[in-house]
Design an enzyme around this catalytic site. Structure first.
Site, PDB file in Angstrom:
ATOM      1  N   THR A 165       0.817  -1.216   0.000  1.00  0.00           N
ATOM      2  CA  THR A 165       0.000   0.000   0.000  1.00  0.00           C
ATOM      3  C   THR A 165       0.852   1.269   0.000  1.00  0.00           C
ATOM      4  OG1 THR A 165      -1.708  -1.196   1.183  1.00  0.00           O
ATOM      5  CG2 THR A 165      -1.817   1.200   1.291  1.00  0.00           C
TER       6      THR A 165
ATOM      7  N   GLY B 269       2.789  -2.913   8.406  1.00  0.00           N
ATOM      8  CA  GLY B 269       3.026  -3.222   9.814  1.00  0.00           C
ATOM      9  C   GLY B 269       4.473  -3.615  10.040  1.00  0.00           C
TER      10      GLY B 269
ATOM     11  N   GLU C 182      -7.195  -5.602   3.843  1.00  0.00           N
ATOM     12  CA  GLU C 182      -7.324  -6.804   2.994  1.00  0.00           C
ATOM     13  C   GLU C 182      -8.504  -6.702   2.039  1.00  0.00           C
ATOM     14  OE1 GLU C 182      -4.887  -8.601   2.941  1.00  0.00           O
ATOM     15  OE2 GLU C 182      -3.931  -8.120   4.851  1.00  0.00           O
TER      16      GLU C 182
END
Lengths: 658, 658
Positions: free
Chosen positions: B138, B177, B421
């Protein structure tokens, strides 16, 4: 420099934004005053919210206290007074991020419930901040059911004192704002006992902290209830009372008095208490509920014309996400609701003012209607706006989930409005009780209050719409809403009667109808909101394009409500399936129409960048730059001990072999 | 000692709780293993979440890293392996409160997308934690539309390297993350350029931090993206690349390879990439979505039998709030949904395993159906469970709003599952695209995948129910759901065709149908969920009362869906208004039936107090005592500088006069 994708949206406005702002404010003079307050507050660094998203609960509390103390100075400097024209804009300009809000409730409760002597003693002390007040009603074990409160106040004739106690843990006061760390005094609601007899709930002024050193007074245990979903800046507190003695004069005694010999005297009507709650419920709609929804719409809609994602047509560049029908369907009904509720708020305020004048003349006839409307609309508006803010948040995808978007804090704060000042389901059931009563009265030919006369005038028949354009007629959709409200109220009244007649106990019967009673109360409020929006549009000036765009929003508000709840309209065949398809078609058409004016419609709310405090929603639309700049300031970008403590040993075990 | 109001609820269970727990776990042996893992984790103080609600984002991050490092040691001690039977319970036992989750995605992406040589080099390094991996897909400006990613990787034939760059701010990697502070390596998705030609998105392994001192590598700018609505323990990060050179061997090359001379070679099908996403979407349903809803139900239902408020009958004591129909109507449908989605999750897992075996045999026929089902159910389940958790939170009133209830953090975390997701609206439109295709194929007499054959077998006619008991027949309600799904799909397909035939461009026509396409996709998933629940109940053993109570829950799940969406069933007259009244009656009856078993039904989820981490939801129901104890530990009860700095000067100005 303004992002060109946002700038282009402003060039095609179909109406005068400045005129719409003035309409929302109630006139150009109001707009001027509001802007002056905003300017004064926002130019003062003490009131800055710049680092808010990075602060701990303790830091937020300290900042809020600092702001509250500084605000006194500011008001003096600016010549603003508590009752001046500026006062209603101060709280909005601070975005509510200030302490001592309960101090105002303390003052109000003494003004309303205190004797002249008590008012003369306490109000000057409070307004000069020689004490800090709170308001202690809710207990750990008791919220909505006031009669169930367990704190006791026993009158001791010998010493002419009340002895206050928290007999068990569920009786501990819990939630009062400003009480956890700040307050020196509070109004405690407790069961009054005289000579062993209970006289029910009464309010008492109790000092809880020393005015010398702020230490807790003898017999007082108090503190902060800890972290909450929002309101980090407020020290919601707990309070335990152990044989706390206060003089007889500290029971607020406008309506009830305990004489020195223990004689209990009640004066005046009890139902006037409803009116205080009515006031609070109405006053929270504007600041705590409408403003957050308007802010969320501003942020999400501005972001949705700057954010480009995927392609509508293969050969073109990526499309603005507001050009997708699904995105319009998320955001534009929220925008329409914000306007609808702004206008119903005006309507309720006017009704309230009228009611207040009557009450001054000792005429309490309007109380039941005011109570029913304020309860129902508090519930319906908080529910609708909370859902709307959540939709705005989710419509911004991942970036909406960042605190820096401003949306999470709007959501976590507005959510509380569904719970405080009356839990919504309880409130809707109070509205329903009023509706059922009026429905019965109406069918028995008795007079009913103006807002429910429609229940008496039951019209059967069918929706007259013949094509999708007919559903842009306010008469057509207002009538449909009215039909549904009547049907739900009368069918539930009938069910209730049937149950009782079949031998079910009254209370059980009521409980078995409550799911449907809630539906009826919602339908009633929805009908009034639609009707009021349509009437407001009717009265608007026809110039400057404002009436036209407001008419579109009114249509959208009405048709979105039908589209989202088709079953209620189809149920008895009032609306046919073919007509429902027309509603859908008109509704989807409207989305495309309003989409063109979406940015001007949120610009008209006139929020400054500082008041939005959002990396996504600023006036210039420089979203990505701002997200990056703000993120760099986060404390999570300081050096962490985690590397030396945990990561280095993990990685270095085998570092040489890599 | 258990609160007697909670204890009494357990004495009347109509079924064996322990047997139900085993059913949910998939057998008594699974229950045993799960409990052993929970015991080992919860008895270790390093994994404690005791002070979680009081910690800052930095403290949460540090604790999560500490736990992740300690977990390696623990697994070794306990003899647990990555692929052992315990592994699926570890994450649940930790309540996800641990770092390095993206490290697993890093490993998985190399396993799936890497060549044998790459797997041999990187996987051992990763599994031994000689590096810490992340996954950088992303970007600030790009989420759902992968083709739009802007990071570039230019092949330099001279040096046999790729040169990676972030050409503009919207191309910055954002959200990965473990990347903000922990990761040393990451898989970067970038547009591949060879000799000036773009070959689309490919994955590259990039080192971002030194293995010596953890400093950022040359050309790398990285950090933490700051505060979020939840996931404080995760260092979601940003990443800027400036002429970062990596060897040719670092492009993951199972399916695509760049030869030394710059020749681009693609091997194998591209759509296999869908399958990776399918895996992730399915795997998140259980841990990230179902568990939180089950926890929220446990907390809210236990609280609702301990909390007494107001009276049902004037002469009795205050009633348990779960005895109010409105409270049942809030909570019990969420409980039914938790069971329904548990069973559909089993169904999807089984389907996925079958698909996986086929893919191993190079048969990709099931991919479209698996993609459609996993997308649709990811969206429907995350949406439904998020709404369910919010309902549970609000149903607990003020106490639900305290972080100490555990509900706010469940809500703010599960909310993210609607976005990550695959944003839900986008996913539903992918399911809808599949449905429309199958609908066209079916009407042209072509074969369609098993889950959509019902679209071909259109049956007209009416719902056969004659009284309210008929709506407790699974055939009756399953058929009704099927009818609605067929109607919505086929009518939207028809609208789409009409628009195209009337000359609207295909992409515009699609966009104009998307609101209705989303409805069709939801109806499809809802139908399958109801059908699957009914079939599961059919197959349950008839002993121990389990089939009976599951049948009630299945009925409730189905009827609640109809009651909440009556318009869809009434629209074409398949269900009449009289039948809808029967649905309402049966639905309200069921609430009272299931209410009796509500506590045993949540007890069967078998959450420990530590895993719930809730002052409202503990097994013993000592709510008020625990709220008070926990609040006293809050940092907001430490001495605040606000008194000396602001309150004292304010109060003392005039102290002597009081």
């Amino acid at each position: 420099s303004v992002n060109p994708d946002l700038a282009s949206e402003r060039q095609t406005a179909s109406f005068s934004e400045e005129k719409l702002t003035a309409l929302l404010d109630g006139g150009t003079e109001q707009t001027r005053i509001r802007r002056a307050v905003v300017e004064a507050i926002e130019s003062d660094p003490v009131f800055s919210r710049e680092n808010q998203y990075f602060q701990t609960q303790n830091e937020r509390y300290e900042a809020a206290v600092r702001k509250a103390v500084h605000l006194q100075k500011k008001m003096h400097e600016m010549g603003w007074t508590e009752n001046g024209p500026e006062s209603k804009y101060i709280y909005r300009a601070l975005s509510g991020d200030v302490a001592f809000l309960l101090h105002h409730v303390f003052v109000r409760s003494i003004s309303v419930l205190g004797s002249d002597k008590q008012i003369a003693k306490w109000i000057p002390l409070a307004t000069q901040h020689k004490l800090i007040g709170s308001y202690a009603q809710t207990e750990l074990g008791h919220g909505t059911y006031l009669q169930g409160l367990e704190t006791t106040a026993v009158f001791d004739t010998a010493t002419q004192e009340f002895i206050l106690n928290t007999p068990k843990i569920s009786a501990m006061k819990w939630w009062p704002g400003d009480m956890g760390r700040s307050a020196t005094h509070t109004v405690v609601f407790a069961q009054l006992y005289i000579h062993g007899k209970c006289y029910g709930i009464h309010p008492f002024i109790v000092q809880i902290r020393s005015l010398q050193d702020h230490s807790l007074c003898p017999g007082i245990t108090a503190g902060d209830i800890g972290p909450k979903m929002n309101f980090e800046h407020i020290d919601n507190g707990y309070l335990l009372l152990k044989n706390v003695r206060i003089p007889r004069q500290n029971m607020l005694s406008k309506f009830c008095e305990v004489r020195p010999d223990g004689t209990y005297v009640r004066q005046g009507p009890q139902k006037i208490n409803y009116f205080t709650m009515t006031t609070v419920r109405l006053s929270l709609i504007s600041d705590e509920v409408l403003t957050p929804l308007m802010k969320a719409c501003t942020i999400a809609i501005r972001y949705s014309v700057v954010r480009r994602q995927s392609k509508l047509k293969p050969e073109e560049q990526e499309a603005k996400i507001l050009d997708y029908q699904t995105q319009q369907e998320k955001l534009l009904p929220q925008l329409a609701a914000a306007y609808a509720f702004h206008f119903i708020n005006d309507y309720l305020q006017e009704l309230f003012n009228r009611g207040y004048r009557e009450i001054q003349r000792k005429n309490f006839d309007m109380l039941p209607e005011l109570h029913a409307l304020s309860s129902g609309f508090k519930a319906v508006i908080t529910q609708h706006c909370t859902a709307g803010v959540e939709i705005c948040l989710r419509a911004c995808g991942g970036h909406g989930y960042s605190l820096l978007s401003g949306l999470p804090s709007l959501y976590t704060k507005i959510l509380a409005s569904c719970i405080y000042e009356g839990e919504n389901t309880i409130l809707l059931l109070q509205t329903a009780r009023f509706l059922i009563k009026c429905c019965m009265a109406a069918s028995a030919g008795q007079p009913v209050p103006p807002s429910v006369t429609y229940l008496a005038a039951v019209k059967h028949g069918k929706c007259p719409a013949k094509n999708k354009l007919d559903f842009l007629s306010p008469d057509v959709y207002t009538e449909a809403y009215q039909h549904v409200a009547v049907r739900l109220t009368s069918s539930t009244a009938a069910k209730l009667q049937d149950l009782i007649q079949s031998g079910v106990e009254k209370h059980d019967a009521w409980n078995q109808c409550t799911v449907q009673l809630v539906q009826a109360a919602k339908a009633h409020c929805h009908y009034i909101a639609v009707k009021n929006f349509a009437e407001t549009v009717e009265e608007l000036e026809t110039k400057a394009g404002i009436q036209k765009i407001m008419k579109h929003l009114c249509d959208l508000f009405a048709l979105h409500g039908i589209f989202s709840n088709t079953g209620a309209f189809l149920h008895d065949g009032y609306t046919s399936a073919a007509q429902m398809d027309m509603v859908t078609a008109s509704y989807l058409d409207l989305l495309a129409v309003i989409r063109k004016d979406a940015v001007p419609l949120v610009d008209a709310f006139d929020f400054t960048d500082k008041s939005l405090n959002s990396a996504l929603g600023s006036y210039d639309g420089q979203v990505y730059q701002r997200l990056y700049e703000w993120a760099q300031k986060s404390p999570t970008n300081q050096m962490s001990p985690a590397y030396e403590r945990y990561l280095k040993p993990l990685l270095h075990n085998t570092l040489s072999k890599l």
